[in-house]
Design an enzyme around this catalytic site. Sequence first.
Site, PDB file in Angstrom:
ATOM      1  N   GLY A  71       0.827  -1.214   0.000  1.00 41.03           N
ATOM      2  CA  GLY A  71       0.000   0.000   0.000  1.00 41.03           C
ATOM      3  C   GLY A  71       0.855   1.255   0.000  1.00 41.03           C
ATOM      4  N   GLN A 180      -7.684   0.339   3.686  1.00 38.72           N
ATOM      5  CA  GLN A 180      -8.561  -0.165   4.751  1.00 38.72           C
ATOM      6  C   GLN A 180     -10.011  -0.304   4.319  1.00 38.72           C
ATOM      7  OE1 GLN A 180      -7.669  -1.468   7.566  1.00 38.72           O
ATOM      8  NE2 GLN A 180      -5.528  -0.809   7.701  1.00 38.72           N
ATOM      9  N   CYS A 326       2.166   1.078  12.584  1.00 44.84           N
ATOM     10  CA  CYS A 326       3.387   1.823  12.253  1.00 44.84           C
ATOM     11  C   CYS A 326       3.789   2.757  13.376  1.00 44.84           C
ATOM     12  CB  CYS A 326       3.186   2.647  10.991  1.00 44.84           C
ATOM     13  SG  CYS A 326       2.613   1.657   9.645  1.00 44.84           S
TER      14      CYS A 326
HETATM   15  N1  PLP Z   1      -2.827   3.005   4.076  1.00 41.13           N
HETATM   16  C1  PLP Z   1      -3.515   2.610   5.153  1.00 41.13           C
HETATM   17  C2  PLP Z   1      -4.820   3.248   5.451  1.00 41.13           C
HETATM   18  C3  PLP Z   1      -3.011   1.597   5.979  1.00 41.13           C
HETATM   19  O1  PLP Z   1      -3.709   1.197   7.044  1.00 41.13           O
HETATM   20  C4  PLP Z   1      -1.769   1.010   5.656  1.00 41.13           C
HETATM   21  C5  PLP Z   1      -1.178  -0.038   6.526  1.00 41.13           C
HETATM   22  O2  PLP Z   1      -1.520  -0.160   7.674  1.00 41.13           O
HETATM   23  C6  PLP Z   1      -1.088   1.452   4.516  1.00 41.13           C
HETATM   24  C7  PLP Z   1      -1.651   2.447   3.752  1.00 41.13           C
HETATM   25  C8  PLP Z   1       0.238   0.883   4.119  1.00 41.13           C
HETATM   26  O3  PLP Z   1       0.098  -0.400   3.619  1.00 41.13           O
HETATM   27  P1  PLP Z   1       1.392  -1.366   3.505  1.00 41.13           P
HETATM   28  O4  PLP Z   1       1.699  -1.828   4.874  1.00 41.13           O
HETATM   29  O5  PLP Z   1       0.965  -2.453   2.595  1.00 41.13           O
HETATM   30  O6  PLP Z   1       2.477  -0.534   2.923  1.00 41.13           O
END
Ligand code: PLP
Length: 417
Positions: A71, A180, A326
């Site tokens: 993402g 999400q 994160c």
């Molecule tokens: N966008 C949202 C709303 C997320 O919750 C997340 C991950 O928690 C991401 C982007 C990033 O996704 P990825 O971990 O696959 O990079």
Amino acid sequence: MVIYLDNNATTKVDEQVFEEMLPYLKDEYANPSSMYEFSVKSSNAIADAREQMRDFFGAKSEREVIFTSCGSESANMAIKGAVAHNKSKKHIITTKVEHPCVLNTYKTLEKQGYKVDYIGVNSNGELDIEELKEKINEDTALVSVMWANNETGVIFPVREIGEIVKSKNPNTLFFVDAVQGAGKVDISVEDSNIDMMGVSGHKFHAPKGIGALYIKSNVILPPLITGGHQERGYRAGTENVPYIVGMGKAATLAKEGLEHENTEVKRLRDKLETGILKATFNSRLNSSISNRVPNTTNIGFEYIEGELILLHLSDLGICASSGSACTSGSLEPSHVLRAMGTPFTSLHGSIRFSLSRFTTEKEIDYVLEKLPKVIEDITRISPYQDELEHLRKSRGKCSGGVCNKSNCNKGKCCESD
Ligand code: PLP
């Protein structure tokens, strides 16, 4: 024993997804770009997965689907690409509650001289649409919003936002981070003004390390990763065939499972939420009640520490989270809850529970059996005993259909008692 209620952080790989991937991890290992017969199965598998993703996105053509690694990569490619596409424009807009993969990319652009507006939310986590309308102007290169918030589950009205963006400035590009939303609500881009939209496989039961980006056919973005001709030059690097195949299958299952998500998963989420709010006097719901994805609840426990709650729950085999995966581990309170003006009394004691189609009634019953005692024990050692006593008296328990406090924010507990 693991009771996994952290599905917004990542999800378990579905057995059917794993089965689909297996041949491409073992025997069908050919590079899909090669010229010999052996590679045909791999390249056909990618074509099939691309069609599955096209269907998931509700896109017109499979040429509008680019495979990425996650993402975050999808968001980076869309945002950095959009400003390159609109290179004469120097103004970009997002919201205060985006995931760090968007916020930090915006921060980088801010340092490069872009003027950035971060749109606020109300105490329910809902976007200030009027503020957004005011900010879009002739110089706006990009508007980026999330479909659903990772911490609260609150849904943004992306179709309405898309209409506003294009009516204010048809040349402004519109990116939606649907990480999400995927698998929880219908994320079709059909008849919308969405120019780019990103998802991540590991949030809907595919493995980690695979994502996708929808790019509308009339939008030309430069690649983030340059090199070979893969993904029609949009994203270099030998294709991750097994993971692409897995995400295609996961997307099909997610689409088929939307009904279940919005009935059964929602029922269990509501049961958990109502049960916790009822059983603990110092809890409050940290979001809108109705305008949410069906699997998420974010509950604030006043005058106690979220990290301590998580440790006690972990001892009982229960996985939940405070903030996003994160940011958890840092002691900074959640930027999402701060943007919502969440009272400081519950800012540090907020816990997100996120369910999936694999969550069982037995698991929810177990959490409801164990969690009240955890909260009671931690509350007993809180340094804020006077405040807690005051709260106990003024708020009372949600019972007999009556909540003692007129401005109580305990949501369904009060309504459905
Ligand atoms: N966008 C949202 C709303 C997320 O919750 C997340 C991950 O928690 C991401 C982007 C990033 O996704 P990825 O971990 O696959 O990079």
